[in-house]
Scaffold this active site. Structure first.
Site, PDB file in Angstrom:
ATOM      1  N   VAL A 110       0.838  -1.213   0.000  1.00  0.00           N
ATOM      2  CA  VAL A 110       0.000   0.000   0.000  1.00  0.00           C
ATOM      3  C   VAL A 110       0.867   1.256   0.000  1.00  0.00           C
ATOM      4  CG1 VAL A 110      -1.920  -1.190   1.150  1.00  0.00           C
ATOM      5  CG2 VAL A 110      -0.139  -0.056   2.547  1.00  0.00           C
ATOM      6  N   HIS A 126      -4.532  -4.313  -2.357  1.00  0.00           N
ATOM      7  CA  HIS A 126      -4.905  -4.026  -0.963  1.00  0.00           C
ATOM      8  C   HIS A 126      -5.031  -2.522  -0.698  1.00  0.00           C
ATOM      9  CE1 HIS A 126      -3.085  -8.189   0.218  1.00  0.00           C
ATOM     10  NE2 HIS A 126      -4.215  -8.297  -0.431  1.00  0.00           N
ATOM     11  N   CYS A 154     -15.955  12.797   7.613  1.00  0.00           N
ATOM     12  CA  CYS A 154     -16.237  12.979   6.176  1.00  0.00           C
ATOM     13  C   CYS A 154     -16.975  14.298   5.963  1.00  0.00           C
ATOM     14  CB  CYS A 154     -17.102  11.822   5.688  1.00  0.00           C
ATOM     15  SG  CYS A 154     -17.719  12.062   4.019  1.00  0.00           S
ATOM     16  N   ASN A 220      12.531 -14.679  -2.927  1.00  0.00           N
ATOM     17  CA  ASN A 220      12.177 -14.461  -1.524  1.00  0.00           C
ATOM     18  C   ASN A 220      13.405 -14.671  -0.650  1.00  0.00           C
ATOM     19  OD1 ASN A 220      10.903 -14.836   1.157  1.00  0.00           O
ATOM     20  ND2 ASN A 220       9.060 -14.679  -0.067  1.00  0.00           N
ATOM     21  N   GLU A 222      13.465 -15.910   2.328  1.00  0.00           N
ATOM     22  CA  GLU A 222      13.437 -17.244   2.939  1.00  0.00           C
ATOM     23  C   GLU A 222      13.001 -18.241   1.888  1.00  0.00           C
ATOM     24  OE1 GLU A 222      10.659 -16.223   5.926  1.00  0.00           O
ATOM     25  OE2 GLU A 222       8.926 -16.729   4.697  1.00  0.00           O
ATOM     26  N   ALA A 238      15.421  -9.183  -3.023  1.00  0.00           N
ATOM     27  CA  ALA A 238      14.867  -8.795  -4.324  1.00  0.00           C
ATOM     28  C   ALA A 238      15.654  -7.624  -4.913  1.00  0.00           C
ATOM     29  CB  ALA A 238      13.397  -8.402  -4.145  1.00  0.00           C
TER      30      ALA A 238
END
Ligand code: APR
Length: 252
Positions: A110, A126, A154, A220, A222, A238
């Site tokens: 996100v 997500h 709001c 990954n 792991e 990565a």
């Protein structure tokens, strides 16, 4: 076929598959943003869920029980994200996007770091922590009057405002889900990067791609136990593996 990444020697067949891929789909998780200084969720010591209880902070019920606690926790995470910058892993994916005919980046994150790295076709499964929406109307709210209220209200209906992220027990945005499923089904090469594969429906996308004939690559830190055949597993960071792969695939 498993290849330890020492010296980053990638199987020739994989380099060819990448260089001549028609359609590439990538699924990313918190692991790709770890090298940008953002905590993952399930890393035993450093993961957010090692320190905080998701059921107290990342469910609609938790928000109704204690909206101030939840809002302030996401404010804290938002500040972490604001301080973070994309890392070489994010940039390498943007490079791959520029080199293959069709590319989709499906992220569970996100943090907008893929977009900041220049990725264009990003599917946010997500949501996005930088966006805010009305808890009652489920509509994104761009601005609201500054008051003492925490969370703020709001401006349209007076309902409480909340981060535009998907909480446990909530449905994913349908448009994103369709886009992710289509990209996975049509990919000839599918990457799963920095995700523990424990949260559905994202966790099923690599299998969906593989069932439709894609070559699957997992990256990954792991060792992840994947039951797939025709898969390449790379264990490491990565932010190190992806730039090396791009460099090798399009060397010279
Ligand atoms: N490079 C590659 N992988 C890494 C790195 C790195 N530098 N650092 C950590 N990882 C791996 C971890 O080993 C772990 O397997 O990334 C994975 C992160 O897994 P999780 O923390 O479970 O995160 P993720 O899979 O994205 O979680 C899915 O769960 O909590 C919810 O909504 C939240 O989107 C999130 C979803």
């Amino acid at each position: 076929m498993t290849n330890r990444t020492s010296g980053y020697n990638f199987p020739t067949q994989l380099l060819k598959t990448l260089r001549f891929a028609r359609q590439v789909a990538v699924l990313t998780g918190a692991g790709i943003s770890a090298e940008s200084g953002l905590a993952t969720f399930r890393d035993p010591m450093t993961g957010l869920w090692a320190k905080f209880r998701p059921e107290e902070l990342a469910t609609p019920e938790a928000f109704q029980r204690n909206p101030k606690l939840v809002w302030e926790w996401y404010q804290w995470r938002r500040e972490q994200v604001e301080k973070a910058a994309p890392n070489p892993g994010h940039f390498a994916l943007a490079q791959i996007e520029s080199k293959v005919p069709k590319f989709s980046l499906i992220t569970q994150n996100v943090d907008s770091l893929h977009q900041q790295a220049g990725s264009k076709n990003v599917v946010e499964l997500h949501g996005n922590i930088r966006r805010t929406k009305c808890f009652e109307e489920n509509i994104v709210v761009e601005s609201w009057p500054e008051t003492e209220d925490v969370p703020p209200h709001c401006p349209r209906c007076g309902g409480l405002l909340r981060p535009d992220v998907v909480w446990f027990g909530e449905n994913l945005p349908l448009e994103a889900l369709y886009a992710a499923a289509n990209a996975s089904k049509n990919a000839d090469l599918f990457f799963s990067i920095g995700t523990s594969g424990q949260v559905e429906p994202a966790a099923s996308l690599p299998r969906l791609a593989q069932q439709n004939g894609a070559t699957v690559v997992t990256i990954n830190l792991e060792v992840t136990t994947t039951a797939f055949h025709k898969v390449y597993n790379f264990n490491g960071r990565a932010g190190e593996i992806l730039p090396a792969l791009v460099q090798k695939a399009w060397a010279g």
